[in-house]
Design a protein around this motif. Structure first.
Motif, mmCIF file in Angstrom:
data_model
loop_
_atom_site.group_PDB
_atom_site.id
_atom_site.type_symbol
_atom_site.label_atom_id
_atom_site.label_comp_id
_atom_site.label_asym_id
_atom_site.label_seq_id
_atom_site.Cartn_x
_atom_site.Cartn_y
_atom_site.Cartn_z
ATOM 1 N N LEU A 98 24.126 78.997 6.065
ATOM 2 C CA LEU A 98 24.095 80.363 5.559
ATOM 3 C C LEU A 98 22.974 81.157 6.212
ATOM 4 O O LEU A 98 23.139 82.342 6.558
ATOM 5 N N ALA A 99 21.819 80.508 6.393
ATOM 6 C CA ALA A 99 20.697 81.180 7.046
ATOM 7 C C ALA A 99 21.054 81.550 8.478
ATOM 8 O O ALA A 99 20.717 82.642 8.966
ATOM 9 N N TRP A 100 21.731 80.654 9.178
ATOM 10 C CA TRP A 100 22.166 80.940 10.559
ATOM 11 C C TRP A 100 23.138 82.118 10.564
ATOM 12 O O TRP A 100 23.042 83.015 11.401
ATOM 13 N N TYR A 101 24.060 82.132 9.609
ATOM 14 C CA TYR A 101 25.049 83.218 9.529
ATOM 15 C C TYR A 101 24.359 84.568 9.348
ATOM 16 O O TYR A 101 24.689 85.542 10.053
ATOM 17 N N TYR A 102 23.401 84.653 8.428
ATOM 18 C CA TYR A 102 22.745 85.924 8.171
ATOM 19 C C TYR A 102 21.890 86.359 9.361
ATOM 20 O O TYR A 102 21.827 87.551 9.678
ATOM 21 N N SER A 103 21.240 85.418 10.018
ATOM 22 C CA SER A 103 20.395 85.775 11.141
ATOM 23 C C SER A 103 21.206 86.218 12.349
ATOM 24 O O SER A 103 20.954 87.282 12.931
ATOM 25 N N ARG A 104 22.186 85.410 12.723
ATOM 26 C CA ARG A 104 22.901 85.678 13.973
ATOM 27 C C ARG A 104 24.046 86.668 13.813
ATOM 28 O O ARG A 104 24.230 87.538 14.667
ATOM 29 N N LEU A 105 24.818 86.573 12.728
ATOM 30 C CA LEU A 105 26.019 87.377 12.597
ATOM 31 C C LEU A 105 25.818 88.647 11.764
ATOM 32 O O LEU A 105 26.371 89.690 12.091
ATOM 33 N N VAL A 106 25.035 88.565 10.691
ATOM 34 C CA VAL A 106 24.798 89.755 9.876
ATOM 35 C C VAL A 106 23.714 90.631 10.510
ATOM 36 O O VAL A 106 23.912 91.828 10.729
ATOM 37 N N SER A 107 22.576 90.040 10.838
ATOM 38 C CA SER A 107 21.494 90.808 11.462
ATOM 39 C C SER A 107 21.678 90.978 12.967
ATOM 40 O O SER A 107 21.068 91.868 13.568
ATOM 41 N N GLY A 108 22.483 90.119 13.574
ATOM 42 C CA GLY A 108 22.695 90.203 15.014
ATOM 43 C C GLY A 108 21.457 89.866 15.829
ATOM 44 O O GLY A 108 21.269 90.380 16.940
ATOM 45 N N SER A 109 20.606 89.005 15.293
ATOM 46 C CA SER A 109 19.341 88.703 15.961
ATOM 47 C C SER A 109 19.522 87.708 17.098
ATOM 48 O O SER A 109 20.344 86.793 17.024
ATOM 49 N N THR A 110 18.742 87.915 18.126
ATOM 50 C CA THR A 110 18.615 86.977 19.228
ATOM 51 C C THR A 110 17.129 86.748 19.479
ATOM 52 O O THR A 110 16.285 87.490 18.953
ATOM 53 N N GLU A 111 16.808 85.759 20.280
ATOM 54 C CA GLU A 111 15.391 85.524 20.604
ATOM 55 C C GLU A 111 14.762 86.777 21.199
ATOM 56 O O GLU A 111 13.642 87.163 20.840
ATOM 57 N N GLU A 112 15.478 87.436 22.102
ATOM 58 C CA GLU A 112 14.926 88.624 22.753
ATOM 59 C C GLU A 112 14.760 89.783 21.773
ATOM 60 O O GLU A 112 13.777 90.538 21.858
ATOM 61 N N SER A 113 15.697 89.950 20.841
ATOM 62 C CA SER A 113 15.568 91.056 19.885
ATOM 63 C C SER A 113 14.389 90.826 18.940
ATOM 64 O O SER A 113 13.679 91.782 18.585
ATOM 65 N N ILE A 114 14.152 89.589 18.548
ATOM 66 C CA ILE A 114 13.011 89.296 17.681
ATOM 67 C C ILE A 114 11.695 89.519 18.428
ATOM 68 O O ILE A 114 10.745 90.118 17.894
ATOM 69 N N LYS A 115 11.639 89.080 19.673
ATOM 70 C CA LYS A 115 10.437 89.325 20.479
ATOM 71 C C LYS A 115 10.171 90.828 20.600
ATOM 72 O O LYS A 115 9.025 91.287 20.501
#
Length: 251
Positions: free
Chosen positions: A144-161
């Motif tokens: 669920l945490a992976w789903y919210y981070s990658r698919l709901v928030s659309g986060s990537t390593e570069e976007s977080i940086k």
């Protein structure tokens, strides 16, 4: 007036909505749910989106911290959430919108990214929101945490940086808004609640606390939401952190 606020206890937009209700003198029922449950629960309650905060008030539904602020102002003009002077109100509304669209997502995205890959952080989250057997819950929460981070928030390593790099400039902007008198005045506004709760979350991340602590932005956060949250053991790579954050970590 009957009011029910749907919330997640660690959600800073939901805390902003709760504080605005309190500001208006509304004793709302708070319905907290576990993180991740909102996608199903809120739609089952008849809301358009699976997000919090969401409010049932005066016989209808409102969703989103900005929309809730506007509706509360319409229903109960006093005490105000916006200045009476048109120019001052425009400045507050601009700051409020920036706080909601630019600043507010950053700690949420960073936390979701971190929690998706860190079992200790998931356990701390489970404990913070009162989920039984947090050690077991930490394992169960991983997909669920992976789903919210990658698919709901659309986060990537570069976007977080990129969001981490932008944080010092955003905190400078908050300090400037305080200096200009747009926020941080004697009478708190919707922009104060919107921005200060986000800053308060950053104070709960030990790796990022130094970006806010000891500055006007940090003072505003503690004035508006002193008892919100608890320290969360974020463990982002040191190379990702702004230099000002690293100074706080090493001191």
């Amino acid at each position: 007036m009957q009011a029910k606020l749907y919330s997640i206890s660690v959600s800073h937009p939901a805390r902003a909505a709760g504080l605005m209700l309190r500001h208006k003198g509304i004793d709302a029922e708070i319905v907290d749910m576990p993180p991740g449950a909102q996608q199903i629960y809120m739609r089952a309650r008849g809301f358009d989106a699976g997000t919090v905060p969401a409010l049932e008030i005066d016989g209808h539904k409102v969703q989103g911290s900005l929309e809730i602020a506007r509706e509360l102002e319409r229903l109960i003009p006093d005490p105000p959430l916006y200045p009476a002077d048109p120019e001052d109100r425009a400045a507050v509304e601009e700051a409020e919108l920036w706080g909601e669209t630019v600043l507010q997502p950053i700690p949420r995205n960073i936390f979701r990214w971190a929690v998706s890959g860190d079992g200790e952080l998931r356990r701390a989250l489970a404990d913070a929101v009162g989920i039984p057997q947090p050690a077991i819950a930490a394992t169960a929460m991983k997909p669920l945490a992976w789903y919210y981070s990658r698919l709901v928030s659309g986060s990537t390593e570069e976007s977080i940086k990129a969001q981490l790099r932008a944080l010092p400039g955003h905190i400078d902007h908050v300090d400037a808004l305080i200096t200009e008198g747009v926020i941080g005045g004697e009478q708190l506004s919707a922009a104060d609640f919107q921005i200060a709760t986000t800053l308060r979350v950053l104070l709960n991340f030990p790796q990022l606390r130094a970006l806010v602590d000891g500055r006007p932005a940090g003072e505003l956060a503690m004035r508006v939401a002193p008892d919100f949250g608890r320290p969360m053991p974020l463990k982002l790579p040191d190379a990702w952190l702004p230099e000002t954050a690293m100074a706080g970590v090493s001191s």
